[in-house]
Design a protein around this motif. Structure first.
Motif, short mmCIF file in Angstrom:
data_model
loop_
_atom_site.label_atom_id
_atom_site.label_comp_id
_atom_site.label_asym_id
_atom_site.label_seq_id
_atom_site.Cartn_x
_atom_site.Cartn_y
_atom_site.Cartn_z
N TRP A 27 38.76 39.52 34.51
CA TRP A 27 38.14 39.27 35.82
C TRP A 27 39.00 38.35 36.67
O TRP A 27 39.16 38.56 37.87
CB TRP A 27 36.73 38.69 35.66
N PHE A 28 39.58 37.37 36.01
CA PHE A 28 40.48 36.45 36.72
C PHE A 28 41.62 37.26 37.35
O PHE A 28 41.95 37.09 38.51
CB PHE A 28 41.04 35.42 35.72
N THR A 29 42.17 38.19 36.57
CA THR A 29 43.28 39.01 37.04
C THR A 29 42.86 39.88 38.22
O THR A 29 43.55 39.96 39.22
CB THR A 29 43.78 39.91 35.89
N ARG A 30 41.68 40.49 38.08
CA ARG A 30 41.22 41.38 39.14
C ARG A 30 40.95 40.63 40.43
O ARG A 30 41.29 41.08 41.52
CB ARG A 30 39.94 42.10 38.71
N ILE A 31 40.29 39.47 40.30
CA ILE A 31 39.96 38.69 41.50
C ILE A 31 41.24 38.22 42.18
O ILE A 31 41.38 38.31 43.39
CB ILE A 31 39.02 37.50 41.13
N LEU A 32 42.19 37.77 41.37
CA LEU A 32 43.46 37.31 41.92
C LEU A 32 44.17 38.45 42.63
O LEU A 32 44.69 38.29 43.74
CB LEU A 32 44.33 36.74 40.78
N ALA A 33 44.15 39.63 42.02
CA ALA A 33 44.80 40.80 42.62
C ALA A 33 44.11 41.17 43.93
O ALA A 33 44.76 41.45 44.93
CB ALA A 33 44.79 41.97 41.66
N ALA A 34 42.77 41.15 43.92
CA ALA A 34 42.01 41.51 45.12
C ALA A 34 42.27 40.51 46.23
O ALA A 34 42.55 40.89 47.38
CB ALA A 34 40.53 41.56 44.79
N MET A 40 47.36 39.70 51.84
CA MET A 40 48.53 40.44 52.30
C MET A 40 48.16 41.35 53.45
O MET A 40 48.86 41.43 54.45
CB MET A 40 49.09 41.29 51.16
N GLY A 41 47.01 42.02 53.33
CA GLY A 41 46.54 42.92 54.38
C GLY A 41 46.34 42.16 55.68
O GLY A 41 46.80 42.58 56.74
N ALA A 42 45.69 40.99 55.59
CA ALA A 42 45.44 40.17 56.77
C ALA A 42 46.75 39.72 57.38
O ALA A 42 46.93 39.73 58.59
CB ALA A 42 44.58 38.96 56.40
N GLY A 69 49.75 35.90 49.66
CA GLY A 69 49.15 37.13 49.14
C GLY A 69 50.09 37.83 48.18
O GLY A 69 49.69 38.27 47.10
N SER A 70 51.37 37.89 48.55
CA SER A 70 52.35 38.57 47.70
C SER A 70 52.47 37.86 46.36
O SER A 70 52.53 38.50 45.31
CB SER A 70 53.74 38.59 48.36
N VAL A 71 52.51 36.52 46.43
CA VAL A 71 52.65 35.74 45.20
C VAL A 71 51.44 35.96 44.30
O VAL A 71 51.59 36.23 43.10
CB VAL A 71 52.85 34.24 45.52
N ALA A 72 50.23 35.91 44.88
CA ALA A 72 49.01 36.09 44.08
C ALA A 72 48.99 37.48 43.44
O ALA A 72 48.65 37.64 42.27
CB ALA A 72 47.77 35.89 44.95
N LEU A 73 49.40 38.48 44.22
CA LEU A 73 49.40 39.86 43.71
C LEU A 73 50.43 40.00 42.58
O LEU A 73 50.15 40.58 41.53
CB LEU A 73 49.73 40.83 44.86
N ALA A 74 51.60 39.40 42.80
CA ALA A 74 52.64 39.47 41.78
C ALA A 74 52.20 38.79 40.49
O ALA A 74 52.39 39.31 39.40
CB ALA A 74 53.93 38.83 42.31
N VAL A 75 51.56 37.62 40.64
CA VAL A 75 51.07 36.88 39.47
C VAL A 75 50.02 37.72 38.74
O VAL A 75 50.04 37.86 37.52
CB VAL A 75 50.49 35.51 39.90
#
Ligand code: ZN
Length: 236
Positions: A27-34, A40-42, A69-75
């Motif tokens: 869930w941590f991974t999914r929330i971070l990705a979302a 990133m979208g914003a 956003g990019s960093v969070a998605l990459a992580v």
């Protein structure tokens, strides 16, 4: 392709794909990705003038939104995949799928299934006869590890050296998948050594996928599976 099953009927080969599971909390991974994707979208939205009302000023924070956003998605992606490849388990044996190629150890070519370094380790030879070792982590590939041990106990029990309670088999885990067709032409008969020239001359053990020439099919495969006594009975 002809298949020497017990009933002498054509049997569809099956296989399951097991994606690596996140070692961290899913869930941590999914929330971070979302959150990363939204940020990133914003960020992208505010950077493109044609997507903004004309009188609206660019949002000052947008480069930060985009960057953060990019960093969070990459992580999230890094934690989510943990660098492990997809493992395939089924009729063709145990395979490792890196997204481009699949290398497999057929059941008859498995030398050992053991436990080591927190993983189920399958050692044997790939289709080209090269040594191959496939590891399924008990942490991030537990479903694959369970499936490997379960299948190996049924198909090649003599080479399994994993304690009973070390892995858990969950039926229906992973994703069903049609494996690549078995290549039989050019293979040597497991009994006579005779090269197989025509696909229709091949008889395949449904349990270990040893390939035999129809003229020299033994009553019992080396793995112990009973094969059709008469070659005609094995023709699909
Ligand atoms: Zn066999």
């Amino acid at each position: 392709m002809a298949k020497a099953s017990k009933k002498g009927k054509h049997r569809q080969r099956t296989e399951r794909r097991y994606e690596p599971q996140a070692a961290t909390n899913a869930w941590f991974t999914r929330i971070l990705a979302a959150a990363g994707s939204i940020a990133m979208g914003a960020g992208v939205y505010s950077q493109i003038p044609s997507l903004r009302p004309e009188d609206a000023a660019p949002i000052a924070a947008s480069p930060w939104l985009l960057g953060g956003g990019s960093v969070a998605l990459a992580v999230a992606l890094w934690f989510g995949t943990s660098g492990d490849a997809v493992i395939r388990v089924g009729d063709p044996g145990v395979g490792i799928d890196d997204g481009k190629t699949v290398r497999r150890i057929a059941w008859h070519a498995v030398a050992s299934v053991s436990l080591g370094g927190g993983a189920v380790v399958v050692e044997g030879k790939d289709d080209e006869g090269k040594s191959l070792k496939i590891r399924a982590s008990l942490k991030t590939q537990a479903d694959a590890a369970g499936a490997i041990v379960h299948e190996a106990r049924v198909r090649v029990p003599a080479v399994v050296g994993v304690p009973e309670d070390a892995t858990t088999y969950i039926e229906g885990a992973g994703h069903a998948h049609a494996p690549e067709p078995l290549k039989v032409v050019g293979r040597a008969c497991a009994a006579s050594g005779k090269s197989i020239t025509f696909e229709q001359d091949a008889r395949v053990c449904g349990r270990c996928e040893r390939v035999y020439h129809k003229a020299s099919v033994p009553a019992e495969c080396e793995c112990g599976e009973a094969l059709a006594a008469s070659p005609a009975a094995a023709t699909s």
